[in-house]
Every structure is written in structure tokens, then in C-alpha cells.
Scaffold this motif. Structure first.
Motif, mmCIF file in Angstrom:
data_model
loop_
_atom_site.group_PDB
_atom_site.id
_atom_site.type_symbol
_atom_site.label_atom_id
_atom_site.label_comp_id
_atom_site.label_asym_id
_atom_site.label_seq_id
_atom_site.Cartn_x
_atom_site.Cartn_y
_atom_site.Cartn_z
ATOM 1 N N ALA A 77 0.655 -1.356 0.062
ATOM 2 C CA ALA A 77 -0.017 0.002 -0.045
ATOM 3 C C ALA A 77 0.838 1.299 -0.135
ATOM 4 O O ALA A 77 0.311 2.276 -0.556
ATOM 5 N N CYS A 78 1.983 1.159 0.702
ATOM 6 C CA CYS A 78 2.877 2.322 0.645
ATOM 7 C C CYS A 78 3.453 2.581 -0.380
ATOM 8 O O CYS A 78 3.391 3.767 -0.949
ATOM 9 N N PHE A 79 3.924 1.605 -1.373
ATOM 10 C CA PHE A 79 4.558 1.748 -2.687
ATOM 11 C C PHE A 79 3.341 2.373 -3.745
ATOM 12 O O PHE A 79 3.715 3.332 -4.382
ATOM 13 N N ARG A 80 2.130 1.687 -3.274
ATOM 14 C CA ARG A 80 1.095 2.309 -4.294
ATOM 15 C C ARG A 80 0.784 3.735 -4.084
ATOM 16 O O ARG A 80 0.562 4.559 -4.881
ATOM 17 N N ALA A 81 0.977 4.209 -2.736
ATOM 18 C CA ALA A 81 0.648 5.656 -2.528
ATOM 19 C C ALA A 81 1.828 6.308 -3.050
ATOM 20 O O ALA A 81 1.443 7.666 -3.311
ATOM 21 N N GLU A 82 3.049 5.831 -2.768
ATOM 22 C CA GLU A 82 4.022 6.874 -3.508
ATOM 23 C C GLU A 82 4.005 6.914 -4.980
ATOM 24 O O GLU A 82 4.047 8.179 -5.561
ATOM 25 N N CYS A 83 3.513 5.949 -5.756
ATOM 26 C CA CYS A 83 3.481 6.059 -7.072
ATOM 27 C C CYS A 83 2.424 6.733 -7.438
ATOM 28 O O CYS A 83 2.310 7.674 -8.494
ATOM 29 N N ALA A 84 0.974 6.873 -6.856
ATOM 30 C CA ALA A 84 0.128 7.565 -6.697
ATOM 31 C C ALA A 84 0.496 9.257 -6.703
ATOM 32 O O ALA A 84 -0.087 9.899 -7.434
ATOM 33 N N LYS A 85 1.119 9.321 -5.883
ATOM 34 C CA LYS A 85 1.800 10.838 -5.442
ATOM 35 C C LYS A 85 2.335 11.460 -6.773
ATOM 36 O O LYS A 85 2.383 12.509 -7.262
ATOM 37 N N VAL A 86 3.444 10.271 -7.224
ATOM 38 C CA VAL A 86 4.211 10.981 -8.232
ATOM 39 C C VAL A 86 3.409 11.111 -9.618
ATOM 40 O O VAL A 86 3.543 12.153 -10.411
ATOM 41 N N GLU A 87 2.512 10.283 -9.870
ATOM 42 C CA GLU A 87 1.487 10.300 -10.894
ATOM 43 C C GLU A 87 0.360 11.484 -10.846
ATOM 44 O O GLU A 87 0.406 12.109 -11.889
ATOM 45 N N PHE A 88 0.340 11.923 -9.759
ATOM 46 C CA PHE A 88 -0.433 13.198 -9.293
ATOM 47 C C PHE A 88 0.458 14.463 -9.905
ATOM 48 O O PHE A 88 -0.172 15.396 -10.512
ATOM 49 N N LEU A 89 1.662 14.372 -9.417
ATOM 50 C CA LEU A 89 2.583 15.595 -9.717
ATOM 51 C C LEU A 89 2.731 15.504 -11.340
ATOM 52 O O LEU A 89 2.876 16.675 -11.813
ATOM 53 N N VAL A 90 2.880 14.415 -11.775
ATOM 54 C CA VAL A 90 3.048 14.341 -13.063
ATOM 55 C C VAL A 90 1.619 15.153 -14.186
ATOM 56 O O VAL A 90 1.915 15.612 -14.828
ATOM 57 N N ARG A 91 0.603 14.911 -13.510
ATOM 58 C CA ARG A 91 -0.779 15.301 -14.128
ATOM 59 C C ARG A 91 -0.596 16.781 -13.962
ATOM 60 O O ARG A 91 -1.023 17.705 -14.804
ATOM 61 N N LYS A 92 -0.019 17.492 -12.748
ATOM 62 C CA LYS A 92 -0.034 18.753 -12.554
ATOM 63 C C LYS A 92 1.033 19.502 -13.495
ATOM 64 O O LYS A 92 1.006 20.398 -13.802
ATOM 65 N N LEU A 93 2.329 18.555 -13.697
ATOM 66 C CA LEU A 93 3.138 19.208 -14.767
ATOM 67 C C LEU A 93 2.464 19.500 -16.074
ATOM 68 O O LEU A 93 2.801 20.451 -16.894
ATOM 69 N N ALA A 94 1.579 18.674 -16.492
ATOM 70 C CA ALA A 94 1.087 18.773 -17.644
ATOM 71 C C ALA A 94 -0.330 19.470 -17.842
ATOM 72 O O ALA A 94 -0.803 19.657 -18.953
ATOM 73 N N SER A 95 -0.542 20.073 -16.786
ATOM 74 C CA SER A 95 -1.934 20.949 -16.530
ATOM 75 C C SER A 95 -1.903 22.419 -17.296
ATOM 76 O O SER A 95 -3.028 22.396 -17.922
ATOM 77 N N GLY A 96 -0.802 22.730 -17.680
ATOM 78 C CA GLY A 96 -0.734 24.048 -18.351
ATOM 79 C C GLY A 96 -1.060 25.405 -17.319
ATOM 80 O O GLY A 96 -0.937 26.480 -17.817
ATOM 81 N N ASN A 97 -1.281 24.834 -16.009
ATOM 82 C CA ASN A 97 -1.566 26.141 -15.070
ATOM 83 C C ASN A 97 -0.047 26.303 -14.624
ATOM 84 O O ASN A 97 0.417 25.444 -13.808
ATOM 85 N N PRO A 98 0.394 27.540 -14.674
ATOM 86 C CA PRO A 98 1.774 28.036 -14.210
ATOM 87 C C PRO A 98 2.131 27.578 -12.694
ATOM 88 O O PRO A 98 3.116 27.165 -12.385
#
Length: 640
Positions: A334-355
Motif C-alpha cells: 500500500a505504501c508503494f502504491r501511495a508513493e506511485c500515486a503521488k508521483v502520478e498526481f504530480l506529473v498530471r500537474k506538470l501537464a496541466s498548463g497552469n503555471p
């Protein structure tokens, strides 16, 4: 009171004798540390004469204690650590030297009625201390750079093997006993870290394993019977049970709750390390405290302790034990899944276009990538690199800075280098290097150095226009920025095609300025780059135009062995092309320092000095022949 003063003087004499007995300094710059001990010993006659009249010598006592601490560290510290932390260690050396000089200057020798002979000795020591800043060997810059390059390079190329051989020879780690000493020093560092080894220890551990594997593969230990290979010894000084003949597990490698060798060590929020299964069982039972410290856990997340796992594996291998493997699991925790989910969330923010979201995501990824190797792999696998590359061209300087620094941290992982370059990052990094904030420019330079460790990328980076902005940063950056730029330029100029680009970018005048700067903090780097450039016609021409001969002659006379070697190598190239440089060097009095270098320099320094002396000899012979012919013609015309 008189007895107390005498006791103080005697304690100082005893301390000096203790310092003088320290020897066998490890790593590089041995001569300077030997000289420091010798200079202290020269002060014993002074202490004997003022034994009954000693006054305020507290600062001298403090300087003595600092010197003893420094010299003992040089004999007991790990060699790899001493090279990696060369700048910090040299700063400490200068600090101790300054303390001694200030302490001696603070003593009024006129009122002590000491003999002229002793006064002369003190003046001699003071003179040597004043000149120490010029004469001190800088630590081995080549070893430092090669160690960092090895840490980033995972391939098993012939070049890497050659680097490993050079390092094993320079660091005197060619035999079983050498490896054993180094591993014990590493063990002491790990114990001193309180069970939480940091990135520095992780780096040392990895480098030690690479050198150990190389020595083992090459069978370099001549103390062993033919065909028998080395093994890394135990990290524990008393690692064998005398009764059973089995190795005793170091306390650091045992789980604090089960007391068994850890297979999958993890760190909890208090900083303590436990076996994963043990701490998960503890948490599942409803406990919210650290079993060892009883502190409340502000988070139940656990983080893999990759450094400790690596050290445990090395210890097991050294003692003939099958390295423990964490239980296999077909699905992530569960811990690893949580870490991956956090990284994936950050990548979506990188792609958002919102500065604002891009800024916060790039900043957090930058910090995550700095923490450990696992994060670097996870961030790359989540697809963050292409989005970070796009942010390099944004006009928002603060986003640029976080993006380029995140790429720098990700590039530490050798598997990520190719991903970064193939994503088209190099032009963007060069853009930041040219237009970003000073911190962003410096981190861009460091990123280019990290990528240029791979030989094929040296050409790519040079062709991208990176060299002119690197030269500009070398000229106008902060001290850290100049070092980052110099390191990147040094690595890039190893590729022949980049040498002409560097010369045309005006690097030589900047390097010559660094050679003459007060303090001389960049002399090592500047000379190393000039020595590389001198093998290219454009570089040699630029160095000749810069009127370098007087500076190079002075460096051969007064600098460190490595700098003398590089200065001589540059002069060999210069003088082979134009005889006027030979004439100028001869007029500057180069013969005597060259003779000393040929006798006492490094192996390469001796060869270069011999070449220069040979060139000078031929030059003088040609001058004498020309002079003799002129005189003969003069006599002939006179008799007609």
C-alpha cells in the motif's frame, strides 16, 4: 602558578611529540600533512626554553589540539571520503594552519629571552606557514572527478575499467588489507550516522563496491595465492565468533525488535530503521509509536533504506553468507502504491498548463528526486521527464529553475540520462544556461556535466551551443557556478571536437584570469582545462596569444605537484610550436624548477619536465651553433 605554567608547557611538548608520531596518512596530499607534523616538532626547543616563563598560550594549545585532530582524521578516515570531500578537508587544513600562525604571532618572543637559534626556528616556521597557501597541494582533482563520474556511470566499458585501475592505484587500494581498512572506515561512518546513512555514505558504499569488484576481478592482490580472489571484509572489527567460527552480525544490521539480520530495512518517521515485516506487524496491531524511542509517529508511512540494504548485502558477501532477499510479492505494498500515486498526481500537474500547478509540481519533484534512487526511477517511469523538458523553455524563471534542477537530480540515476537526452532536453538546458536565473544557470551547468559523463553525449552537448554560455558562467558566476561550469567544460573538452569550440568561445583569457586571481581557488580547474586545450591547435594558439609563459613558469616553481605537471604539459605543447616561448621560459629561469620537477614530480610531471629540458638543450645548442657560424663569417671577411 609557576608549577602550573611548567605543567602547561610540558603538556604542550607531549602533545607535539604525539603529533610528530602520527604517520601513514591516507589518500592524497600526504606531503603537506607530513610537513605540518614536522613544523610542530621544530617548536619543541621553543617550548623547552619558555617552560618556566610561559604566559598566555591558550590559543597555541587550541591550535595544537586542532592539528592533532586533523592529522588523526587523515590517518583514520576513509580514503574515498577524503577525496570526495576534498574541498571541505582542505578548508580545515587552511583553518588549522591559520590558527598556528596566529598563535605564534601572538607570542612576544622579545620578552621571553629565548636564544637567537630558537627565534630563527620560529621565524622559519612562520615563513613556511605564510607560504603554505601557495605551496599546498590541492587534493587530487582528477580522482575527485573520476569518483563522481563512476558514481553516475553503471556500464562496464573499457574506459570505466581504466578509471577503476587508476583510482585503485592512486588511493592505494590494490590489496586485501587496503580494502579492509576502507570498509572499516565506512563502517565507522555508518555507526556514527546513528543508523540513518545519508546520500554521502550511499555514494561511498557504491564506489567502494565498484573498486572492490574490480580488484577482485583483476586478481590484483599479490598477497593471495594465485587464482584466489579478494573479498570485502566484514564491517565489524570483531566480526567472528571465536567459539563457532561464524560471523557476528553488526548491531546496525539487526532489526531492533526481532534482533535478526534485516532483509528489507525501512525507515519510520522518527528516523529509526526496522525490518519491514516487523514494523508493519507493529503498526497493524494498532501501535502509533516508534518501538525503539517510544516517540509518537506523525506518519505510518515507511521508506526503504536502500543504503543499509546495500551495506548488509556487502557484509554478507564478505562473510560468505547468502545475501538476504526481501519476500517477493506479486503486488506492491500500500505504501508503494501511495508513493506511485503521488508521483502520478504530480506529473498530471506538470501537464496541466497552469503555471502555479506546474511550479509547485516541479518544485516537489525536484525535492523527491533529491532524496533517493528509488524516487528517481519512479519519477522517470511515471513519464515526468518529457514534461520537465517542456518547462525549460517557459518564460517563468522560477519554473525553469525547478525544472532544470529536477532534471539534474534525476540524471544522477544512470538509467535516466538516456531518457533525458532522447526527450530533447539538451537544447532546453542550454536555453536555461543562457537566460535563466543565476541558480538555474549553475544547475544547468551541473546537469550538462552529469549528462556528459556518457561519451556519446559530449558531442551532442557541444553541438547544441552549450560551450559559449558555459564560458560566460565561468567568467561571471558565483564560486559554485564557476566550479560547475569548469567541471562541465573539462568533461566536454575531452572530446576533440569541442576543444576548438571552447577556444573560439574565448575560454583561454578567462582561464588565465582564474590562474592569477587572489586566493587561487580555481587554479586546479583552470590548469586542467588548459592542459586539455593545449592538445588542439586552436587551443595552443590561444594560450600563446594570452602570454601564458610567465604564469606557467611561476606555477612550475611554486605550485602543487598536479599543477606543476599540467603547467609543464602546457609548456611542452607551446614550446614545440614556437621557439620564442622556449626563449621566454629560459629567460624566466625555468631550468632550475624544471630540474626539480624532473627529480621530484609526479610520473607524468617528470616526463614533461624531461621533454622541456630536452627542448631547451636543443634550443641552446642551436643558438650556440648560430653564434659560432656568425663569428666565423666575421673573421673570414676581416682577412680578405
Amino acid at each position: 602558578m609557576e608549577a602550573d605554567r611548567g605543567a602547561l608547557a610540558q603538556s604542550m611538548i607531549d602533545a607535539v611529540n604525539e603529533i610528530a608520531s602520527i604517520s601513514d596518512y591516507r589518500g592524497t596530499i600526504k606531503r603537506q600533512y607530513g610537513n605540518l607534523a614536522m613544523r610542530w616538532k621544530l617548536l619543541i626547543p621553543l617550548l623547552e626554553e619558555i617552560k618556566d616563563r610561559i604566559r598566555a598560550l591558550a590559543s597555541l594549545v587550541e591550535a595544537l589540539n586542532s592539528a592533532e585532530e586533523l592529522l588523526r582524521f587523515r590517518t583514520e578516515g576513509g580514503k574515498i571520503y577524503l577525496v570526495l570531500e576534498r574541498e571541505q578537508i582542505m578548508n580545515k587544513y587552511h583553518e588549522v594552519t591559520s590558527k598556528l600562525e596566529q598563535a605564534l604571532n601572538g607570542i612576544s618572543f622579545e620578552n621571553l629571552h629565548i636564544s637567537d637559534e630558537v627565534k630563527g626556528q620560529v621565524e622559519l616556521v612562520l615563513g613556511q606557514l605564510r607560504g603554505a597557501k601557495r605551496e599546498v597541494d590541492s587534493p587530487d582533482v582528477d580522482s575527485n572527478k573520476e569518483l563522481f563520474a563512476l558514481y553516475s556511470e553503471s556500464s562496464d566499458t573499457a574506459l570505466v575499467q581504466a578509471v577503476l585501475r587508476r583510482l585503485a592505484e592512486r588511493l592505494e587500494m590494490m590489496k586485501k588489507a587496503d580494502i579492509k581498512q576502507e570498509s572499516l572506515a565506512l563502517h565507522e561512518m555508518v555507526c556514527g550516522s546513528g543508523g540513518d546513512p545519508g546520500e554521502s555514505i550511499e555514494r561511498i558504499s557504491m564506489l567502494l563496491k565498484k573498486i572492490k569488484d574490480f580488484v577482485q576481478t583483476e586478481n590484483l592482490d599479490m598477497d593471495l595465492p594465485p587464482g584466489q580472489k579478494n573479498v570485502l571484509p566484514s564491517f565489524s572489527k570483531s566480526s567472528v565468533d571465536g567459539n563457532k567460527g561464524t560471523p557476528v552480525i553488526p548491531d546496525l544490521f539487526r532489526c531492533p525488535t526481532s534482533l535478526k539480520l534485516m532483509k528489507d530495512p525501512v525507515v519510520v518517521s522518527t528516523g529509526q530503521t526496522y525490518e519491514r515485516s516487523c514494523i508493519e506487524k507493529w503498526l497493524k496491531a494498532g501501535h502509533r509509536t516508534c518501538p525503539r524511542t517510544q516517540q509518537t509517529l506523525f506518519s505510518t508511512t515507511v521508506t526503504p533504506n536502500h543504503v543499509l540494504r546495500s551495506l548488509i548485502a556487502q557484509w554478507c558477501e564478505a562473510n560468505g553468507i547468502e545475501p538476504p532477499r526481501p519476500p517477493n510479492s506479486s503486488r506492491p505494498t500500500a505504501c508503494f502504491r501511495a508513493e506511485c500515486a503521488k508521483v502520478e498526481f504530480l506529473v498530471r500537474k506538470l501537464a496541466s498548463g497552469n503555471p502555479e500547478e506546474q511550479w509547485s509540481a516541479a518544485r516537489e519533484i525536484r525535492l523527491l528526486a533529491k532524496l533517493n534512487a528509488g524516487n528517481r526511477v519512479a519519477i522517470a517511469e511515471a513519464g515526468a521527464i518529457p514534461f520537465l523538458v517542456r518547462l525549460l523553455s517557459t518564460p517563468a524563471l522560477r519554473i525553469q529553475e525547478h525544472a532544470v534542477t529536477a532534471l539534474l537530480n534525476l540524471s544522477i540515476c544512470s538509467e535516466n540520462k538516456g531518457n533525458i537526452v532522447s526527450s530533447g532536453a539538451v537544447p532546453g538546458i542550454v536555453h536555461v544556461l543562457s537566460t535563466g536565473s543565476m541558480e538555474a544557470r549553475e544547475n544547468a551547468a551541473a546537469t550538462l556535466f552529469s549528462l556528459s559523463v556518457v561519451d556519446e553525449y559530449k558531442k551532442t552537448i557541444g553541438a547544441s551551443g552549450a560551450i559559449p554560455p558555459l564560458v560566460l558562467l565561468l567568467n561571471e558566476g558565483t564560486q559554485r557556478g564557476k566550479k560547475d561550469a569548469a567541471t562541465a567544460l573539462f568533461n566536454l573538452c575531452i572530446y576533440q571536437g569541442n576543444k576548438g569550440k571552447a577556444a573560439r568561445a574565448g575560454i583561454v583569457p578567462t582561464l588565465m584570469q582564474l590562474l592569477t586571481e587572489p586566493g587561487g581557488e580555481m587554479v586546479d580547474e583552470a590548469l586542467a582545462i588548459l592542459a586539455i586545450l593545449a592538445s588542439h591547435t586552436a587551443g595552443t594558439a590561444a594560450i600563446g596569444t594570452a602570454k601564458a609563459v610567465p604564469i606557467l613558469v611561476e606555477l612550475i616553481r611554486l605550485s602543487s605537484p598536479m599543477n606543476k605537471e599540467n603547467a609543464a604539459a602546457i609548456l611542452v605543447r607551446l614550446c614545440a610550436g614556437e621557439k620564442r616561448h622556449l626563449s621566454e621560459a629560459k629567460e624566466m629561469g625555468i631550468v632550475e624548477p624544471l630540474a626539480d620537477l624532473a627529480q621530484n614530480g609526479t610520473d607524468r610531471g617528470k616526463r614533461k619536465a624531461a621533454q622541456l629540458l630536452d627542448q631547451l638543450s636543443h634550443f641552446v645548442e642551436q643558438q650556440q651553433e648560430g653564434s659560432g657560424k656568425g663569428q666565423s663569417r666575421g673573421r673570414g671577411s676581416g682577412t680578405g
